[in-house]
Design a protein around this motif. Structure first.
Motif, mmCIF file in Angstrom:
data_model
loop_
_atom_site.group_PDB
_atom_site.id
_atom_site.type_symbol
_atom_site.label_atom_id
_atom_site.label_comp_id
_atom_site.label_asym_id
_atom_site.label_seq_id
_atom_site.Cartn_x
_atom_site.Cartn_y
_atom_site.Cartn_z
ATOM 1 N N ARG A 1 13.923 1.986 -5.117
ATOM 2 C CA ARG A 1 12.879 0.968 -5.246
ATOM 3 C C ARG A 1 12.972 -0.050 -4.118
ATOM 4 O O ARG A 1 11.965 -0.443 -3.536
ATOM 5 N N LEU A 2 14.193 -0.483 -3.778
ATOM 6 C CA LEU A 2 14.366 -1.399 -2.650
ATOM 7 C C LEU A 2 13.864 -0.765 -1.364
ATOM 8 O O LEU A 2 13.166 -1.399 -0.573
ATOM 9 N N GLN A 3 14.218 0.504 -1.167
ATOM 10 C CA GLN A 3 13.790 1.198 0.048
ATOM 11 C C GLN A 3 12.271 1.324 0.100
ATOM 12 O O GLN A 3 11.671 1.137 1.156
ATOM 13 N N SER A 4 11.653 1.626 -1.044
ATOM 14 C CA SER A 4 10.192 1.792 -1.039
ATOM 15 C C SER A 4 9.494 0.467 -0.781
ATOM 16 O O SER A 4 8.478 0.423 -0.101
ATOM 17 N N LEU A 5 10.044 -0.637 -1.299
ATOM 18 C CA LEU A 5 9.441 -1.946 -1.034
ATOM 19 C C LEU A 5 9.606 -2.345 0.426
ATOM 20 O O LEU A 5 8.733 -2.999 0.990
ATOM 21 N N ALA A 6 10.703 -1.948 1.036
ATOM 22 C CA ALA A 6 10.927 -2.265 2.446
ATOM 23 C C ALA A 6 9.913 -1.544 3.320
ATOM 24 O O ALA A 6 9.479 -2.067 4.344
ATOM 25 N N GLY A 7 9.505 -0.356 2.908
ATOM 26 C CA GLY A 7 8.557 0.419 3.691
ATOM 27 C C GLY A 7 7.121 0.292 3.215
ATOM 28 O O GLY A 7 6.229 0.914 3.765
ATOM 29 N N ALA A 8 6.899 -0.550 2.192
ATOM 30 C CA ALA A 8 5.551 -0.681 1.626
ATOM 31 C C ALA A 8 4.622 -1.414 2.583
ATOM 32 O O ALA A 8 5.039 -2.288 3.327
ATOM 33 N N GLY B 1 17.579 -11.601 -7.779
ATOM 34 C CA GLY B 1 16.964 -12.194 -6.600
ATOM 35 C C GLY B 1 16.671 -11.228 -5.476
ATOM 36 O O GLY B 1 16.419 -11.648 -4.352
ATOM 37 N N LEU B 2 16.672 -9.934 -5.749
ATOM 38 C CA LEU B 2 16.393 -8.944 -4.713
ATOM 39 C C LEU B 2 14.897 -8.730 -4.514
ATOM 40 O O LEU B 2 14.443 -8.434 -3.407
ATOM 41 N N VAL B 3 14.142 -8.852 -5.599
ATOM 42 C CA VAL B 3 12.710 -8.588 -5.587
ATOM 43 C C VAL B 3 11.999 -9.726 -6.318
ATOM 44 O O VAL B 3 12.524 -10.264 -7.293
ATOM 45 N N ALA B 4 10.817 -10.078 -5.839
ATOM 46 C CA ALA B 4 9.982 -11.076 -6.493
ATOM 47 C C ALA B 4 8.553 -10.554 -6.515
ATOM 48 O O ALA B 4 8.256 -9.515 -5.909
ATOM 49 N N THR B 5 7.685 -11.243 -7.219
ATOM 50 C CA THR B 5 6.273 -10.863 -7.237
ATOM 51 C C THR B 5 5.445 -12.032 -6.735
ATOM 52 O O THR B 5 5.782 -13.194 -6.958
ATOM 53 N N ASP B 6 4.364 -11.702 -6.037
ATOM 54 C CA ASP B 6 3.492 -12.751 -5.522
ATOM 55 C C ASP B 6 2.434 -13.106 -6.561
ATOM 56 O O ASP B 6 2.457 -12.585 -7.673
ATOM 57 N N GLY B 7 1.510 -13.959 -6.207
ATOM 58 C CA GLY B 7 0.476 -14.417 -7.128
ATOM 59 C C GLY B 7 -0.447 -13.309 -7.607
ATOM 60 O O GLY B 7 -1.048 -13.415 -8.673
ATOM 61 N N ARG B 8 -0.556 -12.240 -6.841
ATOM 62 C CA ARG B 8 -1.396 -11.102 -7.231
ATOM 63 C C ARG B 8 -0.640 -10.101 -8.088
ATOM 64 O O ARG B 8 -1.204 -9.128 -8.545
ATOM 65 N N GLY B 9 0.666 -10.326 -8.261
ATOM 66 C CA GLY B 9 1.468 -9.404 -9.064
ATOM 67 C C GLY B 9 2.103 -8.286 -8.256
ATOM 68 O O GLY B 9 2.693 -7.375 -8.818
ATOM 69 N N SER B 10 1.992 -8.351 -6.942
ATOM 70 C CA SER B 10 2.596 -7.330 -6.081
ATOM 71 C C SER B 10 4.068 -7.659 -5.843
ATOM 72 O O SER B 10 4.423 -8.804 -5.583
ATOM 73 N N ALA B 11 4.905 -6.650 -5.923
ATOM 74 C CA ALA B 11 6.343 -6.831 -5.709
ATOM 75 C C ALA B 11 6.647 -6.847 -4.222
ATOM 76 O O ALA B 11 5.987 -6.173 -3.433
ATOM 77 N N TYR B 12 7.652 -7.648 -3.846
ATOM 78 C CA TYR B 12 8.107 -7.674 -2.461
ATOM 79 C C TYR B 12 9.595 -7.987 -2.426
ATOM 80 O O TYR B 12 10.144 -8.545 -3.371
ATOM 81 N N LEU B 13 10.241 -7.585 -1.335
ATOM 82 C CA LEU B 13 11.667 -7.865 -1.155
ATOM 83 C C LEU B 13 11.861 -9.312 -0.754
ATOM 84 O O LEU B 13 11.136 -9.834 0.071
ATOM 85 N N THR B 14 12.878 -9.939 -1.312
ATOM 86 C CA THR B 14 13.258 -11.281 -0.892
ATOM 87 C C THR B 14 14.208 -11.148 0.295
ATOM 88 O O THR B 14 14.608 -10.033 0.660
ATOM 89 N N VAL B 15 14.590 -12.268 0.871
ATOM 90 C CA VAL B 15 15.559 -12.244 1.967
ATOM 91 C C VAL B 15 16.859 -11.607 1.477
ATOM 92 O O VAL B 15 17.447 -10.781 2.168
ATOM 93 N N TYR B 16 17.285 -11.978 0.277
ATOM 94 C CA TYR B 16 18.512 -11.387 -0.265
ATOM 95 C C TYR B 16 18.346 -9.876 -0.471
ATOM 96 O O TYR B 16 19.273 -9.117 -0.235
ATOM 97 N N GLY B 17 17.145 -9.438 -0.869
ATOM 98 C CA GLY B 17 16.880 -8.006 -1.011
ATOM 99 C C GLY B 17 17.008 -7.282 0.317
ATOM 100 O O GLY B 17 17.563 -6.183 0.392
ATOM 101 N N LEU B 18 16.510 -7.901 1.376
ATOM 102 C CA LEU B 18 16.633 -7.313 2.715
ATOM 103 C C LEU B 18 18.090 -7.252 3.156
ATOM 104 O O LEU B 18 18.532 -6.263 3.748
#
Length: 76
Positions: free
Chosen positions: A25-32, A52-69
Motif C-alpha cells: 500500500r505504501l508503494q502504491s501510494l508512492a507511485g499513485a 502517521g505514514l498515510v493521511a487523507t486529504d479533504g477529498r478523501g484521497s490517501a497520500y503518503l506523509t513525510v514519515y511515510g516517505l
C-alpha cells in the motif's frame, strides 16, 4: 518538549514493521498519480494512518506523509 513528545520522536526513529499488504500500500501510494480515487482511502490500513505514514486529504484521497516517505526509503 514534554515526555509524550519525546517518546513519540523515539518511536518514529525506529523502523516500523509492516506486513506485506501494508508495504504494498505504501508503494502504491508512492507511485499513485495526483488523480487518486476517493474510494482508495477506505483501503488504507488504520495502522498506517495511526502511525502517521498515510493521511487523507479533504477529498478523501490517501497520500503518503513525510514519515511515510521516510519509512518507504528505509526499505522492506
Amino acid at each position: 518538549m514534554n515526555e509524550t513528545q519525546a517518546g513519540t520522536e523515539r518511536a518514529k526513529a525506529d523502523k516500523l514493521r509492516l506486513n506485506n499488504a501494508q508495504w504494498r500500500r505504501l508503494q502504491s501510494l508512492a507511485g499513485a498519480s495526483e488523480e487518486a480515487a476517493p474510494a482508495e482511502a477506505s483501503a488504507v490500513s488504520g495502522r498506517l494512518s495511526s502511525n502517521g505514514l498515510v493521511a487523507t486529504d479533504g477529498r478523501g484521497s490517501a497520500y503518503l506523509t513525510v514519515y511515510g516517505l521516510i519509512r518507504l526509503s528505509q526499505g522492506r
